[in-house]
Design an enzyme around this catalytic site. Structure first.
Site: not given
Length: 490
Positions: A260, A243, A238-240, A294
């Protein structure tokens, strides 16, 4: 709504009514309701994690052949249900038919097959014996050593909305192959496909508690799946930003992590590149999941000598991309996942315009059918500079930005590496030696040289804010294992 299917949770081998009721899963193509997804309570998530913990001892001690058989049987069931499950994937994700079939359910089947074989890969490796002289630690001896890979325990798998088959299959299958048990928390936008995967594993004979699927639109559901004391590892795609928050929670109890996260793939195009090949590769940003991926080459860094030609070719390529209903023949670009995400992508296009980028193609909202659905026009932003937000931030939509450079490969590398992200990057050049030399200098977990293709046995993961750890192929088996050493005296 009485005829709309209502999905139950899957906990401890049973289909369980959700404590929080149900919510609508909306088809991004026409805004109809695909089905009703379950809203779990924190207590139900905890129940799922407890069930996984209780099942771990038995599952981790099963023969590898038994785990392989379960995964193979599940793949057989997915193949049997290929058509209806592909139609469901298309309906809840908005992916065109070919993508839903080949890259979603098809990849799910392939990954279960791969890790059925992976369950049989050796987990022990003998190390050279070590001769120890007599001393304070005792008599002289010859010490043998064995490296053993052990399962981590209970793994929470939090999956992304852009591919509800390939992404969870890439987590669940290797985790189970290594002897772990799992709690799967799918993305709230399109969770129904993941429950079909659970159905396949249930029918295939996965013991109760080995696989659990919980779901919910509430943030609380994901939080509970991460902070449960029964959970030993979190695998997240998912998104940073999300994360980072998960990593902070994991750090409190030293949970293992596989992350990831976001990407902003740099595509360096040198003056000697095959421009048609480069355009075809870059063009996948527009066509593949409508840019919701991504790994896409979204940030083109092109030598000034071929800049105008590349922009012209990309513009011409876009003119033949049909935006429309994913179920319709010939559709290349379907909708994005939601109205909110459509608005986000469009806001970035407008931001690019304000920052000084030129819209070479796209920029207007397309009207499909009766005007319903969350469609975004494939958009090409040119004359960009590296300080623009549209160049630096992940847009996650069918938008490509183009940055020219005038110098040598050093400048190209500097521009490519000037990013918070480092997942996949790309190099196009007719000089193979230069292409590989530049690839080695890029701060990215993977680099495609004159291709966007991926070797599915090669390690996958990111540098910098694009993630932690590596998976795919045997690397995924390693990601879901702990390394133990056993030493003895000969």
């Amino acid at each position: 709504m009485s005829g709309t299917p209502q999905q139950k949770l899957y906990i401890a081998g049973e289909w369980v009514e959700p404590a929080g009721g149900h919510y609508d899963v909306v088809n991004p193509a026409d805004e109809t309701v695909v089905g009703l997804a379950p809203e779990a309570s924190r207590g139900q998530v905890e129940e799922a994690a407890r069930a996984a913990a209780e099942a771990f001892e038995g599952w981790s001690r099963t023969a590898p052949e038994e785990r392989a058989a379960v995964l193979d049987r599940a793949a057989d069931i997915m193949q049997r249900e290929y058509e209806p499950w592909s139609a469901l994937a298309r309906a809840e994700t908005g992916a065109p038919t070919a993508i839903a079939r080949g890259m979603q359910v098809g990849v799910g089947v392939a990954r279960f097959r791969r890790y059925a074989k992976g369950a049989l890969e050796p987990v022990e490796r003998g190390l050279p014996p070590q001769v120890t002289e007599a001393g304070p630690m005792g008599r002289a001896s010859v010490l043998g050593a064995l490296e053993v890979r052990q399962p981590v325990g209970v793994v929470t798998c939090i999956t992304s909305y852009n591919n509800p088959w390939a992404n969870p299959a890439g987590k669940v299958a290797p985790a189970l192959a290594m002897g772990n048990t799992v709690v799967v928390k799918p993305a709230p936008q399109d969770p129904l496909s993941v429950f079909k995967m659970a159905e396949a594993l249930h029918e295939a004979g996965a013991p109760a508690g080995v696989v659990n699927v919980v779901c919910g639109a509430s943030v609380e559901v994901g939080e509970a799946a991460v902070d449960s004391p029964y959970v030993d590892m979190v695998s997240f795609t998912g998104s940073t930003g999300v994360g980072q928050r998960i990593a902070e929670v994991c750090g409190r109890s030293m949970k293992r992590q596989l992350m990831e996260l976001g990407g902003k793939g740099a595509a360096i195009v040198f003056e000697d590149a095959d421009l048609d090949a480069a355009v075809t590769g870059i063009g996948t940003t527009f066509s593949f999941y409508s840019g919701q991926i991504c790994t896409a080459p979204t940030r083109v860094i092109v030598h000034r000598a071929v800049y105008e030609r590349l922009v012209e070719k990309l513009t011409g390529y876009l003119a033949f991309m049909k935006v429309g209903d994913p179920a319709a023949a010939g559709t290349v670009v379907g909708p994005v996942i939601s109205a909110a995400h459509r608005d986000r992508v469009e806001s970035y296009v407008e931001l690019g315009r304000k920052e000084g980028a030129r819209i070479a193609y796209g920029g207007e909202r397309p009207v499909v059918g009766e005007g319903r659905g969350f469609y975004v026009a494939p958009t090409l932003l040119v004359d960009c500079t590296n300080d623009m937000r549209v160049v630096r931030e992940e847009i996650f939509g069918p938008v490509v930005v183009v940055v020219p450079f005038d110098g040598d490969e050093d400048e190209a590398v500097r521009l490519a590496n000037d990013s918070d992200f480092g997942l996949l990057s790309y190099v196009w050049s007719g000089d193979s030696a230069r292409a590989f030399r530049v690839a080695r200098r890029l701060r990215a977990g993977g680099v495609g040289v004159n291709t966007i293709g991926r070797n599915m046995e090669a390690p996958f993961g990111g540098f910098k804010r694009s993630g932690v750890g590596r998976d795919v192929g045997t690397y995924a088996l390693h990601a879901y294992s702990e390394m133990q050493s056993i030493v003895w005296t000969a």
